[in-house]
Design an enzyme around this catalytic site. Sequence first.
Site, short mmCIF file in Angstrom:
data_model
loop_
_atom_site.label_atom_id
_atom_site.label_comp_id
_atom_site.label_asym_id
_atom_site.label_seq_id
_atom_site.Cartn_x
_atom_site.Cartn_y
_atom_site.Cartn_z
N HIS A 125 104.87 -45.94 13.56
CA HIS A 125 105.18 -45.00 12.55
C HIS A 125 105.65 -43.90 12.98
O HIS A 125 106.05 -44.13 13.80
CB HIS A 125 103.95 -44.80 11.85
CG HIS A 125 103.04 -42.90 11.78
ND1 HIS A 125 103.85 -42.45 12.05
CD2 HIS A 125 102.00 -42.98 12.83
CE1 HIS A 125 103.09 -41.13 12.55
NE2 HIS A 125 102.34 -41.68 12.48
N GLU A 171 103.21 -43.85 7.10
CA GLU A 171 101.51 -44.25 7.54
C GLU A 171 101.58 -42.72 7.09
O GLU A 171 99.98 -43.00 6.83
CB GLU A 171 101.97 -44.30 8.94
CG GLU A 171 101.08 -44.73 9.51
CD GLU A 171 100.13 -43.27 10.12
OE1 GLU A 171 98.49 -43.39 10.07
OE2 GLU A 171 100.46 -41.32 10.39
N GLU A 172 101.62 -41.84 7.10
CA GLU A 172 101.64 -40.28 6.84
C GLU A 172 100.40 -39.83 5.72
O GLU A 172 99.98 -39.58 5.12
CB GLU A 172 102.23 -39.28 7.77
CG GLU A 172 102.42 -38.93 9.02
CD GLU A 172 101.65 -38.66 10.19
OE1 GLU A 172 100.35 -38.60 9.83
OE2 GLU A 172 101.70 -38.48 11.06
N ASP A 200 100.46 -45.06 18.28
CA ASP A 200 99.87 -43.66 16.81
C ASP A 200 99.66 -42.57 18.38
O ASP A 200 98.54 -42.45 17.95
CB ASP A 200 99.49 -43.83 16.31
CG ASP A 200 99.41 -43.30 15.04
OD1 ASP A 200 100.84 -41.96 15.60
OD2 ASP A 200 99.08 -42.89 14.21
N HIS A 287 100.24 -32.45 13.32
CA HIS A 287 100.25 -32.50 12.03
C HIS A 287 100.78 -30.49 11.77
O HIS A 287 100.79 -30.50 10.64
CB HIS A 287 99.16 -32.81 10.89
CG HIS A 287 99.08 -34.65 10.84
ND1 HIS A 287 97.96 -34.82 9.62
CD2 HIS A 287 99.46 -35.62 11.42
CE1 HIS A 287 98.13 -36.31 10.19
NE2 HIS A 287 99.76 -36.45 10.72
N1 TRP Z 1 98.42 -40.91 12.40
C1 TRP Z 1 97.30 -40.92 12.41
C2 TRP Z 1 96.42 -39.57 11.43
O1 TRP Z 1 97.05 -39.24 10.48
C3 TRP Z 1 96.34 -40.34 13.87
C4 TRP Z 1 95.47 -41.10 14.47
C5 TRP Z 1 93.35 -40.40 14.03
C6 TRP Z 1 95.51 -42.08 14.93
N2 TRP Z 1 93.35 -40.86 14.63
C7 TRP Z 1 93.54 -42.06 15.67
C8 TRP Z 1 96.03 -43.34 15.31
C9 TRP Z 1 92.86 -43.15 15.52
C10 TRP Z 1 95.18 -43.77 16.25
C11 TRP Z 1 93.80 -44.39 15.78
O2 TRP Z 1 95.03 -40.29 10.66
ZN ZN Z 2 100.76 -40.91 13.37
#
Ligand code: TRP
Ligand code: ZN
Length: 438
Positions: A125, A171-172, A200, A287
Site C-alpha cells: 500500500h 489501505e489505512e 507492508d 502511525h
Molecule cells: N498497515 C498495517 C496496519 O495498520 C500494519 C500491520 C499491522 C500489518 N499488523 C500487520 C501489516 C500484519 C502486515 C501484517 O494494520
Molecule cells: Zn501499513
Amino acid sequence: MSLSVSRRLAAATALALAGLFAATAPAAQASPAAAAAAPTPPDIPLANVKAHLSQFQTIANNNGGNRAHGRAGYKASIDYVKGKLDAAGFTTTVQTFTYNGTTGYNLIADWPGGDPASVLMAGAHLDSVSSGPGINDNGSGSAAVLEAALAVSRAQLQPTKHLRFGWWGAEELGLVGSKYYVNNLPSAERAKLSGYLNFDMIGSSNAGYFVYDDDPAIEQTFKNYFSGIGIPTEIETEGDGRSDHASFKNVGIPVGGLFTGASRTKTSAQAQKWGGTAGQAFDRCYHSSCDTTSAINDTALDRNSDAIAYAIWHLGASTPVPPGPSFENTADVSIPDYPGSAVSSPITVSGVAGNAPATTKVDVNIVHTYRGDLVVDLVAPDGSVYNLHNRSGGSADNIVGSYTVNASSETANGVWNLRVRDAAAQDVGYVNSWKITF
Ligand code: TRP
Ligand code: ZN
Ligand code: CA
C-alpha cells in the site's frame, strides 16, 4: 561412467529419431531434459530503495506532512512510482475509486511477457495515515516493490509467469484500494493469479523478521531466503488480515509476505536473536509523525528488499520450491560386519528456522560390497527414525542416491544422524559421505 551414460543416451536418441523403437523395446532410461536453471536473483541496492524513500519524504514535506488517501501527497506518490515504471518499460494502469467522498488510486504495472494464464503479483500500500509521512508504513514496502520491479527491468527478466506489481490506495482506511481491485477483477482474471506477495512495513526501526503463515510454497520461499543468510524468522501474528493480502486471500488467491513489526513489543528472546531493544515496540513511530526516513532500519530494509527479489525470481520462474541450505558430513565411518552394532554419522544443523520441509532431501554415499546387507535410517534430532534403505538391491554394491523424506514434523536445528546397520555377515564397507538439504 559419464562417457557410457552419454553414449547410451546418444544411442537412444538416434533410435527415437529414426522411429525405430519397437513396442517391446525397454523404456529409455534417459531422464527428461533438465529445466533451464532459474537465473540468480539480484542483490537489490539498498541505496536505490532509500532514494525512493527520500522522494516519499519530500513529497510528504511538500504536501502537509503526509501521503494519505484524498491528500495531494498521495497522488504525488502515485505519479512518482508510475514515472519510474513507465520509464523502465512497464505497462501501467491507474485505477480510480471513490472513498470518503474523495478519489483514490491504485497503480498496476505489468511486465510484458510470461504466461498470461499464470500471474505472480507483488504489491504494497502506498498511502500513509494522515498523522505522518508513512515512511516505514508503507513507504518501505512501496519502495522495495518498486525497486524489485526496476530490477526485473534491468535484468530484462523473462520469467515463466507473467509478473504484475500493485500499489494500493486507502489501505489505512480498511484495505479499500486492494478490495476494490480484487472485487473488480473478473473471476477468470482472479483464477490466473498464482500468488500475491504483500509487503507492508519492512524497515521497522527495532525490526523483527516475520513471514506470513499462508501459502506454504510462498512461505517456504521466503524462509529459504532468510535461512540462506542465517537470519531466523518467526510467523507473522501481529494481526493477520491487517493488510492488503487479506483482500486477495478472501477470494482464494494464495498469499504470502514479509513484515518487520508495528506497535507490538520486542521480547528479550527476540532481541537476543535479532538484535535491537527488548521491551520496546518494533516500530515506535507506527502511525505517527515520526515515521520518517530517520526511523528506518537499513539492515532490515536491505534484507527484506533482497527477499522480495529472491521470491519473485524463484516463484516467477515456476521452479519448484527451491532447496534451502545443505549440511554435509564427508568423514568416513566404517560399518562393522554383522553382528556388529549400528554406526552413526552426525550432522549438526543450525540457523534453519522452524521445521524441516516435507521435501527434506538426503543424499547418501555408502561404499559397500553388498548393499543387500544394509539398513539405513535418517534419525532426527529428537530421535524419530525415517528408514531410507532396508536391504534392497541384493548383491549390488554401493548405495549412492538421494531420498526425499517428509520431515515436516521435525525441528530442523539440532543433530541429525545417518544410522547404518549391517544385517548379514561377510561383506563390509563404510559411509563415505552424506548430506541433508532443507
Ligand atoms: N498497515 C498495517 C496496519 O495498520 C500494519 C500491520 C499491522 C500489518 N499488523 C500487520 C501489516 C500484519 C502486515 C501484517 O494494520
Ligand atoms: Zn501499513
Ligand atoms: Ca556384511
